[in-house]
Write an enzyme that holds these catalytic residues in place. Structure first.
Site, PDB file in Angstrom:
ATOM      1  CB  ILE A 229     -15.964  20.045 -23.137  1.00 58.05           C
ATOM      2  CG1 ILE A 229     -16.652  18.727 -23.502  1.00 58.05           C
ATOM      3  CG2 ILE A 229     -17.017  21.122 -22.866  1.00 58.05           C
ATOM      4  CD1 ILE A 229     -17.471  18.126 -22.371  1.00 58.05           C
TER       5      ILE A 229
ATOM      6  CG  ASN B 227     -15.035  23.012 -19.533  1.00 60.43           C
ATOM      7  OD1 ASN B 227     -16.055  22.367 -19.786  1.00 60.43           O
ATOM      8  ND2 ASN B 227     -13.815  22.564 -19.832  1.00 60.43           N
TER       9      ASN B 227
ATOM     10  CB  SER C  99     -21.571  15.859 -15.122  1.00 63.93           C
ATOM     11  OG  SER C  99     -21.625  14.478 -15.444  1.00 63.93           O
TER      12      SER C  99
ATOM     13  CE1 TYR D  84     -17.155  15.223 -12.113  1.00 62.86           C
ATOM     14  CE2 TYR D  84     -18.881  13.752 -12.929  1.00 62.86           C
ATOM     15  CZ  TYR D  84     -18.005  14.809 -13.132  1.00 62.86           C
ATOM     16  OH  TYR D  84     -17.987  15.457 -14.351  1.00 62.86           O
TER      17      TYR D  84
ATOM     18  CE  LYS E  65     -19.052  18.247 -12.844  1.00 66.61           C
ATOM     19  NZ  LYS E  65     -18.470  19.506 -13.364  1.00 66.61           N
TER      20      LYS E  65
ATOM     21  CB  ILE F 183     -18.627  14.328 -24.319  1.00 68.96           C
ATOM     22  CG1 ILE F 183     -19.909  15.032 -23.855  1.00 68.96           C
ATOM     23  CG2 ILE F 183     -17.915  15.120 -25.408  1.00 68.96           C
ATOM     24  CD1 ILE F 183     -20.954  15.225 -24.916  1.00 68.96           C
TER      25      ILE F 183
END
Length: 263
Positions: free
Chosen positions: A21, A93, A145, A158, A162, A191
């Site tokens: 990405i 990112n 995310s 995680y 986020k 992705i």
């Protein structure tokens, strides 16, 4: 073909810009005319991408990204702004974390998740504010995310990081709105990342794709084009938002909960 989003003379800093990405974001910003500084933990990877872009007569250079403390990240931003005399676009990112169930989670894994996904973004944005305020222009962007809204086994820490960065972006957008600075997040869904983990096997990709309304796994460019829009003048009235790029995977009608997997 020229990009409809003209970023000529803009300077962009992208962390985690070497692969996937991040590399797609770097490429799309450069194609739109920006000079993109690639900050990546693997300098060789960043230099290879910068060389490839240079071969296409696109402007890209490399900066170190090996210090995630406040001082190191402030130094990174100051170096870039000092080198070019401005900083217009900041994209954090870089991300990721070691997966662990709640009983296996320890301080090191939690610190890793928070430092790269949350606190690094906070310090980078903080460092960029004086330069963008002086310009009365700026684009603050982070890659979030769908884990912020879709629980997955082994990734509660995680998800927390986020969700927190989404909230931080909203508060930042509110504070900076009168300074010509926007702040937004993009939430990628599933992705494709070839060669990375069991999720990337053809069998798993096919199984997951069946539960996505659009019928396919996303690509890095799907995320990069959302970032390009948010970095552009066309998005000047968009701030404090989290744009979900997931092919409809998190729509409540999908029943996607049955496919939640470990990372």
């Amino acid at each position: 073909m020229a990009s409809p989003f003209d970023l000529t003379e803009r300077v962009a800093l992208v962390t985690g810009g070497g692969r996937g990405i991040g590399a797609a974001i770097v490429t799309r910003l450069a194609e739109a005319g920006a000079h993109v500084v690639i900050a990546n933990r693997s300098r060789n990877v960043a230099e290879s991408l910068a060389a490839d872009l240079g071969g296409r007569h696109l402007a890209a250079s490399v900066a170190g990204f090996d210090k995630l403390d406040r001082g190191g990240l402030h130094e990174l931003v100051s170096d870039v702004a000092g080198r070019f005399g401005r900083l217009d676009i900041l994209v954090h990112n870089a991300g990721g974390c070691p997966w662990a169930g709640i009983e296996e989670l320890d301080e090191d894994k939690l610190d890793q998740a928070m430092s790269i996904n949350l606190t690094a973004a906070i310090w980078l944005i903080q460092a960029a504010v004086p330069f963008m305020r002086m310009q009365q222009y700026g684009r603050m962007l982070v890659t979030s995310s769908i884990s912020a809204r879709l629980a997955m086994g082994g990734g509660a820490h995680y998800s927390a990081a986020k969700a927190a960065i989404n909230a931080f972006i909203r508060g930042t957008a509110f504070e900076l709105a009168r300074d010509g600075i926007t702040a937004n997040a993009v939430e990628p869904g599933f992705i494709a990342k070839p060669g990375r983990g069991t999720f990337s096997t053809p069998e798993n990709l096919s199984r997951v794709a069946r539960h996505i309304p659009m019928g396919r796994i996303g690509t890095a460019d799907d995320v990069a084009y959302a970032m390009l829009y948010l970095a552009s003048e066309q998005a000047r009235y968009v701030t404090g938002q989290t744009i979900v790029v997931d092919g409809g995977a998190t729509l409540p009608e999908t029943g996607f909960a049955a496919e939640r997997q470990w990372g």
